[in-house]
Motif scaffolding. Structure first.
Motif, PDB file in Angstrom:
ATOM      1  N   ALA A  65     -16.615   8.483  -5.360  1.00 14.04           N
ATOM      2  CA  ALA A  65     -16.195   9.882  -5.233  1.00 14.04           C
ATOM      3  C   ALA A  65     -16.653  10.479  -3.906  1.00 14.04           C
ATOM      4  CB  ALA A  65     -16.735  10.697  -6.406  1.00 14.04           C
ATOM      5  N   LEU A  66     -17.921  10.236  -3.538  1.00 16.54           N
ATOM      6  CA  LEU A  66     -18.442  10.782  -2.295  1.00 16.54           C
ATOM      7  C   LEU A  66     -17.738  10.159  -1.094  1.00 16.54           C
ATOM      8  CD1 LEU A  66     -20.396  12.549  -0.748  1.00 16.54           C
ATOM      9  CD2 LEU A  66     -22.134  10.769  -0.998  1.00 16.54           C
ATOM     10  N   ALA A  67     -17.553   8.843  -1.123  1.00 10.46           N
ATOM     11  CA  ALA A  67     -16.892   8.160  -0.004  1.00 10.46           C
ATOM     12  C   ALA A  67     -15.457   8.649   0.156  1.00 10.46           C
ATOM     13  CB  ALA A  67     -16.926   6.650  -0.211  1.00 10.46           C
ATOM     14  N   ALA A  68     -14.755   8.833  -0.974  1.00 10.61           N
ATOM     15  CA  ALA A  68     -13.365   9.285  -0.907  1.00 10.61           C
ATOM     16  C   ALA A  68     -13.262  10.696  -0.352  1.00 10.61           C
ATOM     17  CB  ALA A  68     -12.730   9.204  -2.296  1.00 10.61           C
ATOM     18  N   SER A  69     -14.096  11.591  -0.844  1.00 13.29           N
ATOM     19  CA  SER A  69     -14.055  12.974  -0.354  1.00 13.29           C
ATOM     20  C   SER A  69     -14.474  13.031   1.111  1.00 13.29           C
ATOM     21  CB  SER A  69     -14.942  13.869  -1.211  1.00 13.29           C
ATOM     22  OG  SER A  69     -16.282  13.381  -1.237  1.00 13.29           O
ATOM     23  N   ALA A  70     -15.459  12.226   1.512  1.00 14.14           N
ATOM     24  CA  ALA A  70     -15.870  12.179   2.920  1.00 14.14           C
ATOM     25  C   ALA A  70     -14.744  11.635   3.794  1.00 14.14           C
ATOM     26  CB  ALA A  70     -17.116  11.313   3.083  1.00 14.14           C
ATOM     27  N   ALA A  71     -14.005  10.675   3.262  1.00 13.55           N
ATOM     28  CA  ALA A  71     -12.875  10.117   4.008  1.00 13.55           C
ATOM     29  C   ALA A  71     -11.794  11.173   4.214  1.00 13.55           C
ATOM     30  CB  ALA A  71     -12.313   8.908   3.273  1.00 13.55           C
ATOM     31  N   VAL A  72     -11.518  11.944   3.179  1.00 15.71           N
ATOM     32  CA  VAL A  72     -10.525  13.023   3.290  1.00 15.71           C
ATOM     33  C   VAL A  72     -10.956  14.019   4.365  1.00 15.71           C
ATOM     34  CG1 VAL A  72      -9.518  15.007   2.104  1.00 15.71           C
ATOM     35  CG2 VAL A  72      -9.668  12.804   0.931  1.00 15.71           C
ATOM     36  N   LEU A  73     -12.199  14.436   4.306  1.00 15.56           N
ATOM     37  CA  LEU A  73     -12.680  15.457   5.241  1.00 15.56           C
ATOM     38  C   LEU A  73     -12.736  14.934   6.668  1.00 15.56           C
ATOM     39  CD1 LEU A  73     -15.513  17.004   3.038  1.00 15.56           C
ATOM     40  CD2 LEU A  73     -13.238  17.945   3.485  1.00 15.56           C
ATOM     41  N   SER A 109      -5.160  22.006  -0.207  1.00 18.69           N
ATOM     42  CA  SER A 109      -5.703  21.921  -1.564  1.00 18.69           C
ATOM     43  C   SER A 109      -6.481  20.624  -1.763  1.00 18.69           C
ATOM     44  CB  SER A 109      -4.561  22.004  -2.588  1.00 18.69           C
ATOM     45  OG  SER A 109      -3.675  20.907  -2.440  1.00 18.69           O
ATOM     46  N   ILE A 110      -6.035  19.555  -1.120  1.00 19.85           N
ATOM     47  CA  ILE A 110      -6.754  18.272  -1.201  1.00 19.85           C
ATOM     48  C   ILE A 110      -8.080  18.382  -0.461  1.00 19.85           C
ATOM     49  CG2 ILE A 110      -6.620  15.805  -0.722  1.00 19.85           C
ATOM     50  CD1 ILE A 110      -4.639  16.823  -2.822  1.00 19.85           C
ATOM     51  N   ILE A 111      -8.054  19.057   0.684  1.00 24.40           N
ATOM     52  CA  ILE A 111      -9.299  19.253   1.444  1.00 24.40           C
ATOM     53  C   ILE A 111     -10.288  20.065   0.617  1.00 24.40           C
ATOM     54  CG2 ILE A 111     -10.295  20.301   3.511  1.00 24.40           C
ATOM     55  CD1 ILE A 111      -7.641  19.710   4.931  1.00 24.40           C
ATOM     56  N   ILE A 166       0.844  -1.202   0.000  1.00 28.65           N
ATOM     57  CA  ILE A 166       0.000   0.000   0.000  1.00 28.65           C
ATOM     58  C   ILE A 166       0.879   1.252   0.000  1.00 28.65           C
ATOM     59  CG2 ILE A 166      -1.662   1.321   1.362  1.00 28.65           C
ATOM     60  CD1 ILE A 166      -2.935  -1.288   2.216  1.00 28.65           C
ATOM     61  N   LYS A 167       1.942   1.234   0.798  1.00 28.92           N
ATOM     62  CA  LYS A 167       2.858   2.376   0.806  1.00 28.92           C
ATOM     63  C   LYS A 167       3.496   2.570  -0.571  1.00 28.92           C
ATOM     64  CE  LYS A 167       4.109   1.840   5.686  1.00 28.92           C
ATOM     65  NZ  LYS A 167       5.182   1.454   6.627  1.00 28.92           N
ATOM     66  N   GLU A 168       3.860   1.458  -1.195  1.00 33.62           N
ATOM     67  CA  GLU A 168       4.557   1.534  -2.483  1.00 33.62           C
ATOM     68  C   GLU A 168       3.643   2.081  -3.579  1.00 33.62           C
ATOM     69  OE1 GLU A 168       7.808   1.549  -4.743  1.00 33.62           O
ATOM     70  OE2 GLU A 168       7.768   0.914  -2.623  1.00 33.62           O
ATOM     71  N   ILE A 169       2.424   1.561  -3.666  1.00 34.32           N
ATOM     72  CA  ILE A 169       1.527   2.025  -4.730  1.00 34.32           C
ATOM     73  C   ILE A 169       1.134   3.485  -4.488  1.00 34.32           C
ATOM     74  CG2 ILE A 169      -0.586   1.167  -3.613  1.00 34.32           C
ATOM     75  CD1 ILE A 169       0.241   1.361  -7.391  1.00 34.32           C
ATOM     76  N   ASN A 170       0.992   3.851  -3.224  1.00 35.80           N
ATOM     77  CA  ASN A 170       0.701   5.258  -2.927  1.00 35.80           C
ATOM     78  C   ASN A 170       1.872   6.149  -3.337  1.00 35.80           C
ATOM     79  OD1 ASN A 170      -1.956   5.413  -1.849  1.00 35.80           O
ATOM     80  ND2 ASN A 170      -1.247   4.423   0.022  1.00 35.80           N
ATOM     81  N   HIS A 171       3.069   5.683  -3.067  1.00 37.41           N
ATOM     82  CA  HIS A 171       4.265   6.458  -3.435  1.00 37.41           C
ATOM     83  C   HIS A 171       4.362   6.613  -4.944  1.00 37.41           C
ATOM     84  CE1 HIS A 171       8.277   8.121  -2.999  1.00 37.41           C
ATOM     85  NE2 HIS A 171       8.720   7.255  -3.894  1.00 37.41           N
ATOM     86  N   MET A 211       0.971   7.257   6.075  1.00 36.85           N
ATOM     87  CA  MET A 211       0.434   6.441   4.991  1.00 36.85           C
ATOM     88  C   MET A 211      -0.957   6.902   4.554  1.00 36.85           C
ATOM     89  SD  MET A 211      -0.510   2.370   4.952  1.00 36.85           S
ATOM     90  CE  MET A 211       0.832   2.043   6.065  1.00 36.85           C
ATOM     91  N   VAL A 212      -1.826   7.165   5.523  1.00 39.33           N
ATOM     92  CA  VAL A 212      -3.228   7.439   5.189  1.00 39.33           C
ATOM     93  C   VAL A 212      -3.404   8.730   4.382  1.00 39.33           C
ATOM     94  CG1 VAL A 212      -5.493   7.967   6.156  1.00 39.33           C
ATOM     95  CG2 VAL A 212      -4.194   6.026   7.026  1.00 39.33           C
ATOM     96  N   PRO A 213      -2.758   9.843   4.739  1.00 31.06           N
ATOM     97  CA  PRO A 213      -2.948  11.045   3.914  1.00 31.06           C
ATOM     98  C   PRO A 213      -2.599  10.829   2.446  1.00 31.06           C
ATOM     99  CG  PRO A 213      -1.976  11.650   6.010  1.00 31.06           C
ATOM    100  CD  PRO A 213      -1.994  10.150   5.975  1.00 31.06           C
ATOM    101  N   GLU A 214      -1.497  10.113   2.164  1.00 24.56           N
ATOM    102  CA  GLU A 214      -1.161   9.794   0.771  1.00 24.56           C
ATOM    103  C   GLU A 214      -2.219   8.900   0.157  1.00 24.56           C
ATOM    104  OE1 GLU A 214       2.609   8.085   0.035  1.00 24.56           O
ATOM    105  OE2 GLU A 214       3.685  10.003   0.069  1.00 24.56           O
ATOM    106  N   HIS A 215      -2.673   7.941   0.956  1.00 25.20           N
ATOM    107  CA  HIS A 215      -3.680   6.998   0.469  1.00 25.20           C
ATOM    108  C   HIS A 215      -4.966   7.737   0.096  1.00 25.20           C
ATOM    109  CE1 HIS A 215      -5.120   2.823   0.137  1.00 25.20           C
ATOM    110  NE2 HIS A 215      -6.284   3.280   0.555  1.00 25.20           N
TER     111      HIS A 215
END
Length: 896
Positions: free
Chosen positions: A303-311, A324-326, A241-246, A286-290
């Motif tokens: 899209a909604l789940a991902a944006s909700a996860a970020v917030l 900017s991601i927020i 997961i770290k590698e693919i995120n990187h 790890m999670v912020p990159e993810h």
């Protein structure tokens, strides 16, 4: 066909000597050419011989071919040697073939490659797989573009199931050629989980290359690798997961919304990362990159789940995600369509929390599971009956249930549901308990518990609802969590008892639960104006509320149906489930604090108890020593008294025997008669006086010991009651061994009946005086004139003799059993105290062991508090994600 290809196929002869004689026999043509060339002054026969060798080879005359090729001395010599080795290979003379192959020196990449292929074939045939692998890998490294070479290598590795080299070959070729063929080979390997043995970073370069060349294949390859690594150890999966995120965070953003598989994998893995198994220190980077990458690849489904996860992550962990991601997440969440089954996900979160709580030794009772099952039953709407008056709520419920007098004002939470027959159960943290009858139900409902009451009820059936009664003053945990179960609230009021503040407070506690009103007792004489004023006040405070004033049951059914039809069940249950989970996490935190406080209190209490128990042991040991001393001393006093009595009485008895001496006694035998009489008098004295007195004293001594033991038993009773009161249970028994007194009584009887003093040589000893007196008796006892002298001498001797030695002998014999008994007194008293002392010592050990276990648990909790707090924080992030989704996609519906 190139010149090298002619040489490889051994067709040099055909293109060189057979151009114009295509249909003639090559041996005749070459023979004629050979003869013609010999006629030249500087004949060059090597070319013809080389060609003749090819013809012989094709006709399997390998020896003739070898003979021809041995004499090649021109530029074809390396090829001739190679052909000779080929011939030896065909003859299965592999060692000779290998030797010749290895002797060839050539600048031709083609020839060098062909030699490597043939050496590989030799090793393969011989089964020397190590050399075969090394040779084919060297050939690929030297000339990878050579025809079919990489395919040969791939087929070989696959046949050998040498997946490490097969994957390595595919990776190298995919990077080198950017060929879809090799990427697809890699994908097939990955789908078969042949790539899992490689560190995720091994594929970084090929993934970047594939991303640039073919994003469709990139997604397929990433998906297959992802699924493969998911089945490996946790640390390997996290590394992936770290590698693919990187990789994704550092390549050009080509968001196109078509990453369906990748979007789903990011969603699934995000949920896995937050399942409570990892700590924040493992996830903080790890999670912020993810999340940034998930937002980048998310399709419309996520899209909604991902944006909700970020917030939600940014909300719980401020400054962890770029602004900017927020901002991007905020823009997406406004327009994204909800494709997430939040209720299903929230149930999964609930189960995840429950499973985690068990591992943390936090007890989650069965009643919570029961409530969740009710929450997930969409077939029934749950209505909570509230109100100012307990009697008013009960009357309404009884009327709604068809006039049954079932409910009474209660301290219990009661849910009434439709069923074919009456079935009543108590719901506790331990499970379900059946309630046999209404009387038992009424009795139980007076206590704080939860009751599931099923019965045939027309209104419940027609409206597909349950009615719940909750005491107004209930402050229990279940009550708080039960507040997230109802789909709507029915406030039963009457104009004379209306309490708007209470209902406002209830509405604040359950803000997402619609509140409606039933005005009760309308059959009483209320003016139209009073009812209007009440309705106006209700609507001013609760603008979305519906109000029912009729007493007609049909109208009530329609009213309830109207309420249920206005409820978006999926939406309501989802919101309630999320609130339920939030309350659950709050409760877990409370329990954790209670656990720590409880452990601290237990440790302190156990230390105090160990001290108290230790003090009790010392007290008991001191008491044992005291009783040994007192009882033994008392026994010794009796024994000393007997000694003194014997010291005085025996000499007197013996001296009194002088009355038996007469002047006419037979002094020759007198000493024998006196000795016999003295022993008889002693035995009689012991039996008639000494022994009864001693037995009486022993009985008094036993009574004294009994009093001493009674004091001990009283002390033990008080000690037992005191400790058991502290324990709150009958933990200690502290029963002494009272058989000791019975044993002593039995021993006293045995001693009384079993003592007999053996005869003592009193006058038959060989002391000088006795010897002289007995000799005189024998010599002069027959002479009458000497008897008077002997009489006086004997009488004087008996009356004045020192009998101390005799007294000692008799006393020792008499007291022998009693002294033996005395030696067992201390042991017997120890047996009396043994059980309570052992019980106290064992209790100290158990108390100390419990204290040590509690200290270990507490130290473990304090040493790694993040193991508890971090998962709860992650659960909170996930909960907030679902709340963001609900808030963003929620259709407005009226609430009270």
């Amino acid at each position: 066909m190139t010149f090298e290809e002619l040489l490889i196929d051994k067709m040099y002869y055909k293109k060189t000597f057979m151009k114009e004689n295509e249909f003639d026999h090559p041996i005749r043509i070459l023979g004629e050419a050979y003869m013609a060339e010999q006629q030249n002054e500087l004949a060059e026969l090597s070319y013809i011989r080389f060609a003749q060798g090819e013809v012989y080879f094709h006709n399997k005359d390998f020896e003739s071919a070898i003979f021809k090729w041995e004499n090649i001395e021109n530029e074809l010599e390396p090829w001739a040697k190679k052909n000779m080795a080929d011939a030896y290979f065909e003859l299965s003379l592999y060692s000779t073939a290998e030797e010749i192959y290895r002797s060839i020196v050539s600048d031709s990449p083609i020839l060098t490659t062909e030699i490597s292929i043939m050496l590989f074939s030799i090793y393969n045939v011989q089964g020397d797989m190590g050399k075969a692998v090394d040779t084919i890998k060297e050939a690929v490294a030297y000339n990878p573009d050579y025809k079919n070479l990489t395919d040969i290598a791939r087929d070989f590795f696959e046949n050998q199931q040498d997946w490490a080299n097969a994957v390595e070959l595919a990776v190298n070729e995919a990077i080198r050629t950017d060929s879809a063929k090799w990427f697809e080979v890699l994908i097939s390997y990955s789908l078969d989980e042949k790539t899992n043995r490689f560190a995720p970073s091994y594929f970084s370069k090929v993934l970047v290359s594939l991303y640039i060349e073919n994003q469709r294949l990139f997604e397929s390859f990433v998906s297959s690798l992802w699924k493969g690594y998911r089945n490996e150890a946790k640390d390997v999966y996290l590394t992936w997961i770290k590698e693919i995120n990187h990789i994704l965070i550092n390549i050009e953003d080509r968001r196109n919304g078509n990453w369906h598989e990748l979007s789903a994998l990011f969603a699934e893995s995000y949920s896995e990362l937050l399942n409570g198994q990892l700590l924040l220190k493992d996830l903080s980077l790890m999670v912020p990159e993810h999340l940034e990458n998930w937002l980048k690849v998310a399709d419309s489904t996520h899209a909604l789940a991902a944006s909700a996860a970020v917030l939600s992550w940014a909300e719980i962990f401020p400054s962890s995600i770029n602004q900017s991601i927020i901002q991007e997440a905020e823009n997406i969440i406004v327009h994204a369509k909800n494709e997430t089954d939040v209720l299903k996900e929230s149930v999964r979160l609930f189960e995840n929390i429950i499973e985690w709580a068990k591992k943390q030794e936090v007890q989650i009772g069965y009643s919570l599971h029961w409530m969740v099952r009710q929450l997930l039953d969409h077939r029934v709407h749950h209505l909570l009956v509230a109100g100012n008056s307990e009697n008013g709520k009960v009357d309404f419920i009884n009327a709604a249930l068809g006039g049954h007098s079932l409910g009474i004002p209660s301290s219990s939470l009661i849910m009434y549901k439709d069923a074919d027959t009456i079935d009543i159960s108590e719901i506790t943290n331990d499970g379900i308990s059946k309630i046999d009858n209404i009387e038992e139900f009424h009795e139980l409902s007076m206590h704080e518990t939860m009751i599931d009451f099923k019965l045939p009820a027309e209104l419940l059936y027609d409206c597909a609802v349950s009615l719940s009664y909750m005491p107004r003053n209930s402050q229990g945990l279940n009550s708080k969590q039960y507040m997230y179960l109802p789909d709507a609230i029915l406030a039963v009021i009457n104009p004379s008892e209306y309490d708007g503040d209470y209902l406002l407070d209830l509405n604040e506690q359950m803000p997402y639960t619609p509140l409606h009103f039933v005005i009760n007792d309308v059959e009483k004489v209320y003016s139209e104006q009073e009812l209007t004023i009440l309705e106006d006040e209700i609507r001013s405070k609760f603008p979305y509320a519906m109000v029912f004033t009729s007493t007609d049951s049909a109208n009530l059914t329609n009213f309830i149906k109207t309420i249920t039809q206005s409820i978006n069940v999926e939406e309501a249950r989802t919101a309630n489930m999320l609130s339920f989970i939030r309350a659950l996490m709050s409760n877990i935190l409370e329990q954790r604090l209670q656990m720590e406080n409880g452990l601290n209190e237990s440790i302190k209490w156990e230390e105090e108890m160990a001290t108290k128990l230790g003090g009790a042991i010392h007290q008991l040991q001191d008491m044992e020593k005291e009783k040994v001393e007192n009882i033994t001393q008392s026994y010794q006093t009796i024994k000393d008294d007997i000694k003194e009595e014997l010291r005085k009485s025996i000499p007197a008895l013996l001296k009194g025997s002088s009355e038996l001496i007469k002047e006419d006694s037979d002094f020759r035998k007198l000493h024998i008669e006196l000795n016999e009489e003295m022993n008889s008098r002693i035995q009689l004295h012991v039996e008639k006086k000494v022994l009864p007195n001693f037995y009486s004293s022993i009985q008094q001594w036993i009574s004294y010991a009994d009093e001493e033991f009674y004091q001990c038993k009283t002390f033990l009773d008080e000690m037992r009651e005191g400790f058991n009161s502290l324990y709150g249970e009958e933990r200690l028994k502290l029963f002494a061994d009272e058989k000791v007194l019975d044993d002593w009584r039995r021993d006293a009887e045995r001693m009384k009946n079993g003592i007999r003093i053996d005869k003592v040589n009193i006058l038959l000893r060989h002391t000088p005086s006795q010897v002289l007196l007995k000799s005189a008796g024998k010599l002069f006892g027959a002479l009458q004139q000497n008897k008077s002298i002997l009489f006086n001498k004997y009488k004087k001797f008996v009356e004045n003799e020192d009998y101390q030695e005799v007294v000692n002998t008799i006393t020792n014999k008499f007291l022998m059993q009693f002294e033996l008994f005395e030696t067992s007194i201390e042991r017997d008293i120890a047996m009396f105290f043994k059980n309570p002392l052992t019980e106290l010592e064992e209790t100290v050990k158990k108390t100390e062991a419990t204290r040590q276990d509690n200290e270990k648990t507490l130290n473990r909790m304090k040493a790694s508090p993040e193991k508890f707090s971090d998962p709860l924080s992650l659960f909170q992030v996930k909960l907030r994600q679902y709340e963001w989704i609900i808030d963003a996609s929620k259709e407005s519906y009226p609430v009270g």
